[in-house]
Write an enzyme that holds these catalytic residues in place. Structure first.
Site, PDB file in Angstrom:
ATOM      1  CB  SER A 204     -10.798  -8.178   5.406  1.00 41.62           C
ATOM      2  OG  SER A 204     -11.856  -7.302   5.718  1.00 41.62           O
ATOM      3  CG  ASP A 368      -8.801  -0.190   3.349  1.00 42.85           C
ATOM      4  OD1 ASP A 368      -9.956   0.240   3.607  1.00 42.85           O
ATOM      5  OD2 ASP A 368      -8.444  -1.346   3.643  1.00 42.85           O
ATOM      6  CG  HIS A 400     -10.631  -3.602   2.489  1.00 43.73           C
ATOM      7  ND1 HIS A 400     -10.087  -3.438   3.746  1.00 43.73           N
ATOM      8  CD2 HIS A 400     -11.376  -4.744   2.539  1.00 43.73           C
ATOM      9  CE1 HIS A 400     -10.488  -4.432   4.528  1.00 43.73           C
ATOM     10  NE2 HIS A 400     -11.268  -5.237   3.827  1.00 43.73           N
TER      11      HIS A 400
END
Length: 434
Positions: A204, A368, A400
């Site tokens: 991320s 996601d 995610h």
């Protein structure tokens, strides 16, 4: 741990179990991170450094405060204590204390942030894996535990061949200069120790930290010390979710914390404005925030910050928008992996009570469930911009956060580390066991 600590631990479990998420596996993985399956040890263990995402490692604090927001808060502590995750933040009486401890104070003149008066904050365990494996000392909130254990099962050693590089995720890279010096030292130390170039793995927002780091290294240094960069669920073009976070707050489903209350803390982190959808890649006419009186695109950020009474946000965005906004290629081999096939908000619709109310509706696109696939797929631009290969794998149906737990992702990471060249373009995880 005394009775009060046990009560807090129980409350933490209850709160975490109360979280909602579009992926049914998400909360089970966080509170009860899956154990990695046993594997045959590999003779190939090139060194690996993991850079976590936003909120992805522990923070500690020590306080000697001039004033208190509540008589229930501690004024002074002799020892360092957990700031993230702090069990007290899940209790209504402790939330104000926690926000005052973790908040940043932004100075419009110096364009720099500082801790709340009387608060020291540190990042524990740089170079070790414990602050990214579990976010609390009771090992209730798991993050990279499953991945690290998978690597241990195939021959890696914690804090030796696999190491963590936690950071103060409240701050964007322009205010974390010392971190990048430590990261460079760690890379060179592991290279010298194992006589092999190092893999960097980010999740991320951590991927942007890695990209910023690589963009500031000479190519000769990267050629010598870096074997490759594995990115998981990277919001390469920024993400739409931080807009909701800054406008009306996002408690991620914790029932006893209101969105508006948690917004106080979320507006103080410079990383949230940094991760807004990049104006360099998103269509100029895409509406991110829709209200009865105005539709906000990436050309309207200044007006948006003014309208929500958060003008410091504009300054923070101005300070950070060019850090990785041009998506300059990293100059190393890249494995770009992300989830697709899940509805992901790309527009938040508010009623006339904007901004002090939750969105009343959403416009969805593919992604996601947190970041849209358009943003995550921008790594494909590098295929024509650098000599080093860029490999892209989509995981259909993978959320995610689940990407750091998923067995097929972990197997693919293992294959990369072992030097296997096969890189699938897409894997469907919807009908397989995680």
């Amino acid at each position: 741990m005394g009775p009060a600590g046990r009560v807090c631990s129980v409350l933490l479990v209850v709160c975490l179990l109360g979280l909602h998420h579009s992926s049914g596996f998400w909360i089970v993985n966080v509170v009860f991170p899956p154990n990695a399956k046993s594997r045959l040890p590999s003779n190939s263990t090139p060194p690996l450094i993991i850079v976590p995402g936003n909120l992805g490692n522990r923070l500690e604090a020590k306080i000697d405060k001039p004033t208190l927001v509540s008589w229930l808060c501690y004024k002074k502590t002799e020892h360092w204590f957990p700031l993230w995750i702090d069990l007290n933040m899940f209790m209504p009486i402790g939330l104000d204390c926690w926000i005052d401890n973790i908040r940043l104070v932004y100075n419009r003149t110096t364009r720099r942030s500082s801790n709340s008066p009387g608060v020291q904050v540190r990042v524990p365990g740089f170079g070790q894996t414990y602050p990214i494996e579990f976010l609390d000392s009771n090992k209730l909130a798991g993050y990279f535990y499953t991945m690290v254990q998978h690597l241990v099962n195939v021959g890696y050693t914690r804090n030796e061949t696999v190491r963590g590089a936690p950071y103060d995720w409240r701050l964007a890279p322009n205010e974390n200069v010392e971190y990048f010096t430590k990261l460079q030292d760690l890379v060179e130390e592991m290279y010298e120790q194992y006589q092999k170039p190092v893999y960097l793995l980010g999740h991320s927002m951590g991927c942007h930290y890695v990209l910023y780091f690589l963009n500031h290294q000479p190519q000769a240094w990267k050629d010598k010390y870096i074997r490759g960069f594995i990115s998981l669920a990277a919001p390469w073009g920024g993400a739409v979710k931080p807009l909701r976070v800054l406008v009306s707050g996002e408690n991620d489903g914790i029932p006893m914390i209101s969105n508006i209350k948690i917004r106080e803390e979320q507006r103080m982190a410079t990383t949230n404005p940094w991760m807004l959808p990049f104006d360099t890649v998103w269509p100029k006419d895409h509406v991110f925030i829709s209200t009865p009186t105005f539709n906000y695109t990436n050309r309207d950020y200044q007006r948006l910050f003014t309208d929500i009474n958060y003008e410091d946000g504009w300054n923070m965005w101005e300070d950070t928008k060019n850090l990785t906004g041009d998506l300059h290629p990293p100059g190393v081999e890249v494995w770009c992996m992300y989830g697709v096939g899940l509805p992901t908000p790309v527009t938040y619709i508010y009623d006339e009570e904007f901004p002090n109310v939750d969105p009343v509706d959403f416009v969805y696109a593919d992604g996601d469930d947190t970041v849209d696939s358009f943003s995550m797929g921008l790594c494909k631009l590098w295929e024509d911009q650098q000599e080093k290969p860029v490999h892209v794998t989509k995981y259909r149906g993978l959320a995610h956060l689940d990407i750091v737990f998923n067995e097929q992702v972990l197997n693919q990471i293992q294959h990369i580390m072992e030097g296997k060249s096969d890189t699938p373009n897409e894997i469907d995880v919807r009908f397989t066991t995680k």
